[in-house]
Design a protein around this motif. Structure first.
Motif, PDB file in Angstrom:
ATOM      1  N   GLN A 181       1.573   9.297   0.355  1.00 30.03           N
ATOM      2  CA  GLN A 181       2.309   9.300   1.607  1.00 30.03           C
ATOM      3  C   GLN A 181       2.687   7.862   1.985  1.00 30.03           C
ATOM      4  O   GLN A 181       1.826   6.995   2.080  1.00 30.03           O
ATOM      5  N   LEU A 182       3.975   7.613   2.190  1.00 33.95           N
ATOM      6  CA  LEU A 182       4.440   6.257   2.440  1.00 33.95           C
ATOM      7  C   LEU A 182       4.128   5.824   3.871  1.00 33.95           C
ATOM      8  O   LEU A 182       4.500   6.505   4.834  1.00 33.95           O
ATOM      9  N   LEU A 183       3.465   4.678   4.001  1.00 35.63           N
ATOM     10  CA  LEU A 183       3.153   4.116   5.316  1.00 35.63           C
ATOM     11  C   LEU A 183       4.034   2.915   5.626  1.00 35.63           C
ATOM     12  O   LEU A 183       4.329   2.628   6.797  1.00 35.63           O
ATOM     13  N   GLY A 184       4.435   2.170   4.603  1.00 37.68           N
ATOM     14  CA  GLY A 184       5.241   0.982   4.816  1.00 37.68           C
ATOM     15  C   GLY A 184       5.610   0.354   3.499  1.00 37.68           C
ATOM     16  O   GLY A 184       5.311   0.885   2.428  1.00 37.68           O
ATOM     17  N   ILE A 185       6.273  -0.803   3.576  1.00 38.77           N
ATOM     18  CA  ILE A 185       6.564  -1.568   2.365  1.00 38.77           C
ATOM     19  C   ILE A 185       6.218  -3.030   2.628  1.00 38.77           C
ATOM     20  O   ILE A 185       6.244  -3.499   3.775  1.00 38.77           O
ATOM     21  N   VAL A 186       5.891  -3.744   1.564  1.00 37.82           N
ATOM     22  CA  VAL A 186       5.626  -5.175   1.656  1.00 37.82           C
ATOM     23  C   VAL A 186       6.450  -5.855   0.569  1.00 37.82           C
ATOM     24  O   VAL A 186       6.544  -5.359  -0.560  1.00 37.82           O
TER      25      VAL A 186
END
Length: 611
Positions: A187-192
């Motif tokens: 599940q995608l929470l964010g990107i860095v």
């Protein structure tokens, strides 16, 4: 006898493409079917007979044999048969018998043809030809799933920024997805991104142990894999972002970056050939050829025809070979006598895919002396080693110009071909199969032209040699099983897979080579040989078109499978699991293999065509 309409309707709802019909149309079609019962061994129709309609097995099994009585398929419930004859001339292209007590439904020919004309689903299902499919490679019109070039890379939100930096460095990427469990497809929470690490960690002198969650972009905008390239461009420009995550119901499945867009536009066969032409050594060329898998995936995603894809990939191998020849002449000086470097195998046929070794040889001018040979031995080693460094690995059978036997004067080559044709033993058949696919790459092309013309003339006139070559061509057979449709590999790493090269493409390649010998045809390319055989009357128009369509489907599915592997981060190979295909794809792949086996049977019985 007529089956009850509700029973037929219920059955058709479980069979593709009938399951795509509107309810009213499905009911009408159900009323058109007639029911027939057959005992084991009963004849349904014989080869060459007029077909009354399309047959659909409701229960039991049906045995399909070709015009020579060779078994080509054993069909079961929900399989159709007879469509090829209906779409061609209305005559049966095979013979069908019940293999067990069977109930078969028949749709009248007129109803079948009306459905083909009125239903896209029917036209797609029963017409194997892909000639009418759009082939646009416009980035804006491509699906995101075809643009994604690598498997997703992710980390957990509690991972340190130092760990994230190392992951990006090791994978040579500029961003990571941050998922709940730290796994790809989570599940995608964010990107860095690297910019985040620079601006929010280094610039602010943060501790390398800082959790990624503190510097990541939370809940980033994303697209699904069904979006189009135009959506990617619009969103990136509108939001002024350089990294766009791709999700499936919130799960991270990949990342598209501005670098990807630039690379997509830049990675073309022409660009790679241009870069090869300017390379100063094999190491530089290897950096170029390392991008071939990406080019393969891009071309497949752009719906280019298989013969276009393999031609463009082969163009790169040709350019690498010619550049290495030029560098060799710079290193060793001009050649003492004219020579010609030739490719055989898939490069010779211009049919290279994502998996290729090297097969090559040299023809030297007859004025060559023993004192000249060290020059050509050094040149051959230089080029062959360079090809190996560029990913075209050494031929396991040593079919290379570095082998003295395959670096000889023109007269020796003439003697080779005369001997193989006059005494076609096992080795001669094998070598002739390879060497009849020769194509000049660099040097004096005139050294091959006369040899090729003489050889084709000799081969076509020698019926014993042609008969042996036909026998040799039948050693590779399509992977047709009698029960489940496919004969898969039974053990080892590729268990439950089929080899789309040796049992898919090669049987057609071998047939095309035979037709080229019979017709004295000079092309080495398989599709060009099939088309030439049709024009020369070596095989019938219907036989040629059936085989070309079958070859197109087999070769295309092989490349599509390789593209899937590339996009998942794996090395492309030639193995395909039928279980990964839809019922639609399995049905048509089986039909293609049936056509190939039928043509092999016809060749083995001295006949060149189906019907």
């Amino acid at each position: 006898m007529t089956e009850t309409h509700p029973a037929v309707t219920a059955f058709l709802q479980t069979v593709h493409p009938y399951d795509n019909l509107p309810p009213d149309e499905l009911a009408r079609v159900a009323r058109s079917f007639s029911r027939r019962e057959y005992l084991p061994g009963a004849l349904i129709y014989a080869f060459g007979e007029p077909l009354g309609g399309l047959f659909l097995i409701k229960s039991g099994g049906v045995e399909i044999t070709d015009r020579n009585g060779a078994l080509v398929s054993l069909l079961s419930a929900r399989n159709s048969f007879g469509e090829r004859g209906l779409l061609r001339d209305g005559l049966a292209a095979t013979t069908a018998r019940a293999s067990e007590p069977s109930v078969v439904l028949m749709l009248p020919a007129d109803d079948f043809r009306r459905l083909i004309d009125s239903s896209d689903a029917f036209a797609r299902f029963f017409n194997r030809s892909r000639a009418g499919e759009p082939r646009a490679a416009d980035f804006a019109l491509m699906k995101v799933s075809d643009i994604l070039a690598r498997a997703p890379l992710a980390c957990a939100p509690d991972a340190s920024v130092a760990v994230a930096a190392r992951l990006m460095r090791d994978a040579a990427v500029s961003s990571l997805g941050v998922t709940q469990d730290g796994l790809a497809h989570g599940q995608l929470l964010g990107i860095v991104t690297q910019r985040d690490l620079s601006n929010k960690v280094l610039a602010e002198d943060r501790d390398p142990a800082t959790p990624v969650a503190e510097v990541m972009t939370q809940n980033p905008v994303s697209l699904t894999q069904n979006a189009l390239g135009g959506d990617v461009l619009a969103l990136m420009l509108e939001r002024r972002i350089g990294h766009l995550p791709i999700t499936d119901e919130g799960h991270f499945i990949g990342m598209i970056t501005q670098t990807d867009l630039t690379r997509f536009q830049a990675v073309s066969s022409a660009m790679l050939v241009h870069e090869v032409a300017g390379a100063r050594d094999a190491a530089q060329m290897a950096q170029v050829t390392a991008r071939i898998p990406q080019l393969l995936a891009q071309l497949v995603g752009g719906n280019h025809r298989h013969e276009v894809i393999t031609r463009r990939i082969t163009d790169i191998a040709d350019a690498v070979t010619r550049r290495l020849l030029a560098l060799a002449e710079e290193a060793f000086g001009p050649p003492p006598v004219p020579y010609l470097w030739l490719a055989c195998g898939s490069q010779g046929r211009q049919e290279q895919s994502g998996v290729s070794d090297q097969d090559n040889c040299m023809i030297l001018d007859d004025s060559v002396t023993p004192e000249d040979m060290p020059y050509f031995q050094n040149l051959a080693a230089f080029v062959s080693d360079g090809l190996n460094e560029c990913g075209y690995v050494f031929c396991p059978g040593e079919m290379m110009a570095t082998t003295p036997r395959w670096c000889q004067p023109a007269q020796v080559w003439r003697d080779y071909f005369r001997h193989w044709i006059a005494r076609p033993d096992g080795e001669a058949q094998m070598l002739a199969s390879v060497m009849f696919d020769l194509r000049p790459i660099g040097g004096a092309a005139s050294l091959f032209a006369e040899i090729q013309a003489e050889t084709l003339e000799m081969a076509a006139k020698n019926s014993i040699f042609v008969a042996h070559m036909i026998s040799n061509s039948l050693k590779h057979t399509p992977p047709l099983g009698l029960i489940r449709g496919f004969a898969t590999i039974r053990s080892g790493e590729h268990r439950n897979h089929i080899d789309m090269k040796m049992n898919g493409v090669v049987p057609v390649t071998d047939l095309a080579r035979i037709y080229a010998l019979q017709g004295r045809l000079s092309p080495a390319n398989t599709r060009a040989r099939l088309q030439g055989a049709e024009e020369a009357g070596v095989i019938s128009v219907t036989g040629a078109r059936d085989l070309i369509e079958a070859y197109d489907l087999i070769a295309s599915m092989r490349l599509e499978s390789q593209a899937v592997l590339v996009k998942s981060g794996r090395r492309p190979d030639n193995y395909l699991a039928p279980s990964d295909l839809s019922d639609f794809e399995r049905s048509h792949l089986r039909d293609a293999f049936v056509v190939v086996r039928t043509m092999q049977s016809a060749a083995g019985h001295g006949k060149g065509a189906i019907g």
